[in-house]
Design a protein around this motif. Structure first.
Motif, PDB file in Angstrom:
ATOM      1  N   THR A 165      11.780   3.175   3.013  1.00 32.78           N
ATOM      2  CA  THR A 165      12.339   2.674   1.815  1.00 32.78           C
ATOM      3  C   THR A 165      12.570   1.377   1.559  1.00 32.78           C
ATOM      4  O   THR A 165      12.150   0.271   0.608  1.00 32.78           O
ATOM      5  N   GLU A 169      10.594  -1.027  -1.155  1.00 35.60           N
ATOM      6  CA  GLU A 169      11.469  -2.057  -2.107  1.00 35.60           C
ATOM      7  C   GLU A 169      11.147  -3.279  -1.993  1.00 35.60           C
ATOM      8  O   GLU A 169      11.187  -4.153  -2.825  1.00 35.60           O
ATOM      9  N   ALA A 232       5.507  13.601  -6.375  1.00 30.32           N
ATOM     10  CA  ALA A 232       5.580  12.279  -7.141  1.00 30.32           C
ATOM     11  C   ALA A 232       4.484  11.676  -7.456  1.00 30.32           C
ATOM     12  O   ALA A 232       4.024  10.775  -8.465  1.00 30.32           O
ATOM     13  N   ASP A 233       3.261  11.725  -6.640  1.00 25.77           N
ATOM     14  CA  ASP A 233       1.862  11.331  -6.924  1.00 25.77           C
ATOM     15  C   ASP A 233       1.192  11.825  -8.019  1.00 25.77           C
ATOM     16  O   ASP A 233       0.529  11.377  -8.753  1.00 25.77           O
ATOM     17  N   VAL A 237       5.930   9.783 -10.468  1.00 21.12           N
ATOM     18  CA  VAL A 237       7.240   9.247 -10.081  1.00 21.12           C
ATOM     19  C   VAL A 237       7.275   8.086  -9.359  1.00 21.12           C
ATOM     20  O   VAL A 237       6.379   8.089  -8.476  1.00 21.12           O
ATOM     21  N   SER A 238       8.165   7.255  -9.456  1.00 22.37           N
ATOM     22  CA  SER A 238       8.144   6.193  -8.377  1.00 22.37           C
ATOM     23  C   SER A 238       8.622   6.463  -7.075  1.00 22.37           C
ATOM     24  O   SER A 238       9.428   7.366  -6.696  1.00 22.37           O
ATOM     25  N   ILE A 239       7.788   6.088  -6.159  1.00 19.83           N
ATOM     26  CA  ILE A 239       7.722   6.459  -4.812  1.00 19.83           C
ATOM     27  C   ILE A 239       9.011   5.917  -4.136  1.00 19.83           C
ATOM     28  O   ILE A 239       9.731   6.273  -3.102  1.00 19.83           O
ATOM     29  N   ALA A 240       9.485   4.603  -4.410  1.00 24.21           N
ATOM     30  CA  ALA A 240      10.776   4.238  -4.034  1.00 24.21           C
ATOM     31  C   ALA A 240      12.164   4.955  -4.265  1.00 24.21           C
ATOM     32  O   ALA A 240      12.911   5.388  -3.555  1.00 24.21           O
ATOM     33  N   ASP A 241      11.866   5.632  -5.435  1.00 28.81           N
ATOM     34  CA  ASP A 241      13.136   6.522  -5.697  1.00 28.81           C
ATOM     35  C   ASP A 241      13.118   7.872  -5.026  1.00 28.81           C
ATOM     36  O   ASP A 241      14.129   8.127  -4.662  1.00 28.81           O
TER      37      ASP A 241
END
Length: 298
Positions: A165, A169, A232-233, A237-241
């Protein structure tokens, strides 16, 4: 000097031969450098087409005999257990198959010798049980090692997700963050992350590599994380979230598991306390009083 009985001599020779064969099957290595190189390159690959595992390209005579005498389902089960245990280099599947047969043969010979000296249904039952247990000893060892490895992965997962994470970020991609976590880690989870990146590097699709990671480890938390990453892929969706949410959830689950184990301690202590500590304590405290009472009324 009295002569050695024939059954004892035969049992001694059989045990000695079995120990020699088992030692050879455990410590023997291919002498050819090319065979060793092929084994290193193919170690850890899954079974191809339902045939024998590809962990050893050219098994010896003992390996071929063991493969012929072992059912295919047993070989598949051993391969699955070896995958969960991280496929130790010292425990290839052909060697495990040979060890199962050798251990069972040794136990059967010893059981027959004991049965011949002390015949009876109880002795026969004990000999049969010992033979069956000896046959399944390699699988029990693999299962135990696989459970330890899964527990280690579960403990490392939360910290690894925190590292990924922070890396995402900071601007790294998901695979770069995975590579950094695998490089900085020292446990089985780091090894699996590196293996997944290697699979992607040789051309395996990302989705299949991620799903293979979850299938190899068999850890439910990691499987849930992989499903979240795949979704998510797919949906953008944002992978960080996703990483942030999954890391928080893994930390919460780890704390809940620790609290659960702490609450189980009083229940586990009751039986040793009642069977080992309290009787001795009663003897020390009440023993002198009982002796005085018996002496007073005697």
């Amino acid at each position: 000097m009295s002569a050695v009985p024939a059954p004892v001599l035969a049992a001694t020779l059989a045990v000695a031969l079995g120990v020699v064969v088992l030692g050879w099957s455990v410590v023997a290595r291919p002498s050819d450098a090319a065979a060793r190189s092929r084994a290193n390159l193919t170690r850890g690959l899954d079974m191809a087409g339902g045939s024998r595992p590809t962990g050893r390209s050219a098994p010896g005579p003992l390996g071929r005999l063991a493969a012929a005498l072992t059912p295919a389902g047993t070989v598949v089960r051993l391969d699955r257990l070896a995958g969960a245990a991280g496929r130790p280099a010292a425990w290839p599947v052909p060697r495990l198959v040979a060890a199962k047969l050798v251990l069972a043969a040794i136990a059967a010979v010893l059981g027959l010798v004991v049965l011949g000296s002390r015949p009876g249904p109880l002795t026969a039952l004990m000999a049969l049980v010992i033979t069956v247990v000896a046959y399944f000893v390699p699988e029990l060892l693999l299962h135990s090692r696989g459970q330890e490895r899964q527990q280690a992965i579960g403990l490392e997962l939360a910290d690894t997700l925190d590292q990924m994470t922070i890396a995402v970020e900071a601007g790294l991609g998901f695979e770069a963050a995975m590579a950094r976590a695998g490089k900085n880690g020292r446990g089985p989870l780091a090894e699996e992350l590196v293996r997944t990146l290697q699979d992607i590097g040789v051309g395996q699709p990302r989705r299949e590599a991620y799903l293979a990671l979850a299938e190899r480890t068999g850890v439910e938390d990691l499987r849930r994380f992989i499903r979240a990453v795949v979704q998510a892929d797919v949906y953008g969706v944002s992978i960080a979230d996703v990483l942030r949410t999954q890391a928080q959830e893994m930390r919460l689950k780890r704390r809940q598991r620790a609290e659960e184990k702490a609450m189980q301690i009083p229940v586990k202590v009751i039986f040793p306390l009642m069977l080992c500590i309290l009787p001795v304590l009663f003897i020390v405290l009440l023993g002198p009083a009982v002796m005085d009472i018996v002496g007073a009324f005697s």
